[in-house]
Design a protein around this motif. Structure first.
Motif, PDB file in Angstrom:
ATOM      1  N   LEU A 270       0.501  -1.205  -0.188  1.00  0.00           N
ATOM      2  CA  LEU A 270       0.266  -0.008   0.063  1.00  0.00           C
ATOM      3  C   LEU A 270       0.920   0.806  -0.167  1.00  0.00           C
ATOM      4  CD1 LEU A 270      -2.652   1.578   0.622  1.00  0.00           C
ATOM      5  CD2 LEU A 270      -2.429   1.352   2.858  1.00  0.00           C
ATOM      6  N   VAL A 271       2.219   0.977   0.998  1.00  0.00           N
ATOM      7  CA  VAL A 271       2.890   2.460   1.147  1.00  0.00           C
ATOM      8  C   VAL A 271       3.555   2.983  -0.434  1.00  0.00           C
ATOM      9  CG1 VAL A 271       5.298   3.301   2.141  1.00  0.00           C
ATOM     10  CG2 VAL A 271       3.187   2.477   3.477  1.00  0.00           C
ATOM     11  N   HIS A 272       3.979   1.474  -1.830  1.00  0.00           N
ATOM     12  CA  HIS A 272       4.608   1.802  -2.361  1.00  0.00           C
ATOM     13  C   HIS A 272       3.311   2.264  -3.432  1.00  0.00           C
ATOM     14  CE1 HIS A 272       6.881   0.757  -5.429  1.00  0.00           C
ATOM     15  NE2 HIS A 272       6.063  -0.319  -5.942  1.00  0.00           N
ATOM     16  N   ALA A 273       2.350   1.034  -3.515  1.00  0.00           N
ATOM     17  CA  ALA A 273       1.301   2.398  -4.273  1.00  0.00           C
ATOM     18  C   ALA A 273       0.752   3.352  -3.912  1.00  0.00           C
ATOM     19  CB  ALA A 273       0.029   1.519  -4.580  1.00  0.00           C
TER      20      ALA A 273
ATOM     21  N   VAL B 154       1.573   5.492  -7.848  1.00  0.00           N
ATOM     22  CA  VAL B 154       0.336   5.635  -8.217  1.00  0.00           C
ATOM     23  C   VAL B 154      -0.284   7.181  -8.509  1.00  0.00           C
ATOM     24  CG1 VAL B 154      -1.873   4.683  -8.781  1.00  0.00           C
ATOM     25  CG2 VAL B 154      -0.178   3.149  -8.364  1.00  0.00           C
ATOM     26  N   THR B 155      -0.424   7.381  -6.692  1.00  0.00           N
ATOM     27  CA  THR B 155      -0.686   8.370  -6.496  1.00  0.00           C
ATOM     28  C   THR B 155      -0.100  10.040  -7.138  1.00  0.00           C
ATOM     29  OG1 THR B 155      -2.627   7.874  -4.754  1.00  0.00           O
ATOM     30  CG2 THR B 155      -1.477   9.555  -4.935  1.00  0.00           C
ATOM     31  N   PHE B 156       1.491   9.872  -6.422  1.00  0.00           N
ATOM     32  CA  PHE B 156       2.058  11.129  -5.929  1.00  0.00           C
ATOM     33  C   PHE B 156       3.090  10.514  -7.519  1.00  0.00           C
ATOM     34  CE2 PHE B 156       0.367  10.724  -1.829  1.00  0.00           C
ATOM     35  CZ  PHE B 156       0.671  11.901  -1.193  1.00  0.00           C
ATOM     36  N   GLY B 157       3.263   9.408  -8.052  1.00  0.00           N
ATOM     37  CA  GLY B 157       4.040   9.420  -9.754  1.00  0.00           C
ATOM     38  C   GLY B 157       5.581   8.887  -9.374  1.00  0.00           C
ATOM     39  N   VAL B 158       6.066   8.974  -7.422  1.00  0.00           N
ATOM     40  CA  VAL B 158       7.451   8.902  -7.078  1.00  0.00           C
ATOM     41  C   VAL B 158       7.577   7.984  -8.547  1.00  0.00           C
ATOM     42  CG1 VAL B 158       8.675   8.149  -5.645  1.00  0.00           C
ATOM     43  CG2 VAL B 158       7.002   9.504  -5.213  1.00  0.00           C
ATOM     44  N   ASN B 159       9.407   8.033  -8.800  1.00  0.00           N
ATOM     45  CA  ASN B 159       9.553   6.898  -9.914  1.00  0.00           C
ATOM     46  C   ASN B 159       9.521   5.297  -9.423  1.00  0.00           C
ATOM     47  OD1 ASN B 159      12.646   5.164  -9.459  1.00  0.00           O
ATOM     48  ND2 ASN B 159      11.722   6.667 -11.731  1.00  0.00           N
TER      49      ASN B 159
ATOM     50  N   VAL C 165      -7.983   3.145 -13.935  1.00  0.00           N
ATOM     51  CA  VAL C 165      -6.083   2.562 -14.144  1.00  0.00           C
ATOM     52  C   VAL C 165      -5.282   2.744 -12.473  1.00  0.00           C
ATOM     53  CG1 VAL C 165      -4.470   2.767 -14.781  1.00  0.00           C
ATOM     54  CG2 VAL C 165      -6.293   2.943 -16.386  1.00  0.00           C
ATOM     55  N   TYR C 166      -6.104   4.089 -12.304  1.00  0.00           N
ATOM     56  CA  TYR C 166      -5.539   3.756 -10.092  1.00  0.00           C
ATOM     57  C   TYR C 166      -5.927   2.400  -9.434  1.00  0.00           C
ATOM     58  CZ  TYR C 166      -3.942   8.469 -11.500  1.00  0.00           C
ATOM     59  OH  TYR C 166      -3.141   9.470 -11.811  1.00  0.00           O
ATOM     60  N   ARG C 167      -8.081   2.754  -9.414  1.00  0.00           N
ATOM     61  CA  ARG C 167      -8.131   1.421  -8.531  1.00  0.00           C
ATOM     62  C   ARG C 167      -7.403  -0.143  -8.899  1.00  0.00           C
ATOM     63  NH1 ARG C 167     -14.260   0.512  -9.466  1.00  0.00           N
ATOM     64  NH2 ARG C 167     -14.046   2.167  -8.899  1.00  0.00           N
ATOM     65  N   TYR C 168      -6.790  -0.980 -10.407  1.00  0.00           N
ATOM     66  CA  TYR C 168      -6.448  -1.709 -10.496  1.00  0.00           C
ATOM     67  C   TYR C 168      -5.338  -1.312  -9.928  1.00  0.00           C
ATOM     68  CZ  TYR C 168     -10.573  -3.737 -12.661  1.00  0.00           C
ATOM     69  OH  TYR C 168     -11.643  -4.405 -13.340  1.00  0.00           O
TER      70      TYR C 168
ATOM     71  N   GLN D  31       5.206   6.757 -15.360  1.00  0.00           N
ATOM     72  CA  GLN D  31       4.275   7.265 -15.122  1.00  0.00           C
ATOM     73  C   GLN D  31       2.874   7.445 -15.596  1.00  0.00           C
ATOM     74  OE1 GLN D  31       5.917  10.768 -13.647  1.00  0.00           O
ATOM     75  NE2 GLN D  31       3.952  11.436 -12.339  1.00  0.00           N
ATOM     76  N   TYR D  32       2.198   7.579 -14.951  1.00  0.00           N
ATOM     77  CA  TYR D  32       0.465   7.309 -15.659  1.00  0.00           C
ATOM     78  C   TYR D  32       0.600   8.816 -14.814  1.00  0.00           C
ATOM     79  CZ  TYR D  32      -4.384   6.522 -16.083  1.00  0.00           C
ATOM     80  OH  TYR D  32      -5.729   7.034 -17.040  1.00  0.00           O
ATOM     81  N   ARG D  33      -0.620   9.943 -15.297  1.00  0.00           N
ATOM     82  CA  ARG D  33      -1.500  10.201 -14.632  1.00  0.00           C
ATOM     83  C   ARG D  33      -2.866  10.658 -15.461  1.00  0.00           C
ATOM     84  NH1 ARG D  33      -0.005  10.080 -11.236  1.00  0.00           N
ATOM     85  NH2 ARG D  33       1.059  11.114 -10.068  1.00  0.00           N
ATOM     86  N   ARG D  34      -4.098   9.495 -14.959  1.00  0.00           N
ATOM     87  CA  ARG D  34      -5.132  10.176 -15.268  1.00  0.00           C
ATOM     88  C   ARG D  34      -6.010  11.388 -16.238  1.00  0.00           C
ATOM     89  NH1 ARG D  34      -9.655   9.691 -10.948  1.00  0.00           N
ATOM     90  NH2 ARG D  34      -8.321   7.498 -11.534  1.00  0.00           N
ATOM     91  N   GLY D  35      -5.593  11.209 -17.716  1.00  0.00           N
ATOM     92  CA  GLY D  35      -6.145  12.601 -18.662  1.00  0.00           C
ATOM     93  C   GLY D  35      -5.639  13.127 -19.366  1.00  0.00           C
TER      94      GLY D  35
END
Length: 420
Positions: free
Chosen positions: A122-125, A129-134, A255-258, A414-418
């Motif tokens: 969860l920490v890694h996600a 995923v949320t903050f776009g860290v490498n 995508v974020y959820r998956y 890195q993925y960003r919605r939209g």
């Protein structure tokens, strides 16, 4: 006059030079070649431990943590998230499994290990995923965080009981089971010491003797992962996030959820790998540093398996076998493997000659000569070298497998919605 144009039929791929062997058949063929090489080596070198049931049991016990870590890496990377943090999640799993196992038994320890590993996922996600860290940076941070957290909690909770901040008190284990009377018959065949027959009996006997419920669960998770990821709508959506998340988003996939689901499951599987070091027979309990980089080796097994469940099972078996062999019989058996490696490389050379790949055949032949020279001119290997046999096998296997790898197309991006 009417011209008749005929379209040439495509070459029949099922006849002549166009014939292609199915993937499963190629795997079985190479397994048979490997078995013959090890069997011949066992008798030519006088080292029956190469195919003994005891060695296979040790290989299974040591390969299960690697297998579970590899499955964890598979789930994360199929969703497009590189999980270098498997080692840290395994460490969290070892501590959680030891703590809950000591308090309430092995089943509670198994659940706690999965939960602690999932927290690391969860920490890694959140970071990736949320903050776009490498992904690599986050994974390394998870490894450091996992080791530091386990050390702190061990000092806080284990030291008052065990009087040692680096280890836990003894933890109850899962019972082991043997398939009787089959295991007894195989043991009798192994004791006969007949070429081929006793080797097969030893390998099969090791697979059906001393098996724990955790081992059964680990092997069950391989086909389950395949069915979920490749034979279900959920798996199709998850894998699409790793191949082309923008296209997946355009089709309504969250995508974020998956990605979150995949990375959390990845951490839980790595945590189960840590539990295998605690709850299977052969280890008293939690011990600082006991993962011994198995998270990284699991990642290597996943890469060797080309991001497929069946392939990573073979990689985990190979690394577990090399680890179990050096622990059971030390430098003598590892030294004998140079003879077996020579036989395998000779077969590889023949295959490359048949394919008319002369450069690859030459490389294989030179490698076979080097392997045989090491075997012929040395009587044993230094203990300092044999202790790192699994790590050396990891490097060699990755070097050999690097030519045929095909990772998910958007893995690590890195993925960003939209965005598109």
């Amino acid at each position: 006059m009417t011209a008749v144009v005929t379209k040439s039929a495509p070459a029949d791929r099922n006849t002549g030079l166009g014939r292609r062997m199915p993937g499963w058949a190629r795997v079985l063929l190479w397994v048979a070649v490997g078995f013959l090489a090890v069997s011949i080596t066992s008798y030519q070198t006088g080292v029956p431990q190469l195919t003994s049931s005891g060695t296979v049991q040790a290989a299974v016990r040591l390969g299960i943590p690697i297998l579970l870590a590899a499955l964890g890496g598979l789930w994360a990377e199929r969703s497009g998230v590189i999980n270098i943090g498997l080692e840290g999640m395994m460490i969290l799993g070892t501590w959680g499994g030891a703590w809950a196992g000591y308090q309430w038994g092995p089943l509670a320890g198994l659940v706690a290990a999965a939960v602690f590993g999932a927290l690391g996922g969860l920490v890694h996600a959140v970071a990736t995923v949320t903050f776009g860290v490498n992904h690599i940076v986050s994974g390394v941070a998870i490894n450091l965080l996992g080791a530091g957290t386990a050390k702190y909690l061990s000092t806080l909770l284990f030291e008052p009981i065990s009087r040692n901040p680096r280890e836990s008190p003894p933890v109850p284990k899962f019972d082991t089971y043997s398939m009787q009377p089959v295991a007894g018959w195989l043991q009798q065949l192994e004791d006969l010491q007949r070429v081929g027959v006793s080797d097969a009996a030893g390998i099969l006997g090791g697979l059906v003797s001393g098996v724990s419920p955790l081992t059964m669960l680990a092997y069950l998770l391989v086909p389950v992962s395949y069915l979920v990821l490749w034979r279900s709508p959920f798996g199709l959506r998850l894998r699409s996030c790793g191949e082309n998340p923008v296209a997946a988003e355009s089709l309504g996939v969250n995508v974020y959820r998956y990605k979150y689901i995949a990375v959390i499951i990845s951490g839980a599987l790595a945590g189960l790998g840590g539990a295998a070091l605690i709850l299977n027979p052969g280890q008293a309990g939690y011990l600082e540093g006991q993962t011994n980089n198995r998270g990284y080796i699991g990642l290597a097994a996943m890469i060797f398996g080309n991001w497929r469940p069946g392939g990573l099972l073979g990689g985990a078996a190979l690394f577990g076998y090399s680890d179990g062999l050096q622990l059971r019989s030390g430098e003598t058996s590892v030294h004998a493997l140079f003879y077996g490696a020579t036989l395998l490389l000779v077969v590889v050379t023949a295959v490359q000659v048949w394919r008319r790949s002369w450069f690859a055949a030459g490389i294989s032949l030179v490698a076979a000569a080097v392997m045989y020279a090491v075997y012929w001119y040395t009587d044993s290997l230094p203990e300092e070298l044999t202790a790192y046999t699994p790590h050396l096998v990891t490097l060699v296997v990755l070097g050999v497998a690097s030519q045929r790898l095909r990772p998910p197309a958007a893995n690590g991006l890195q993925y960003r919605r939209g965005t598109g």
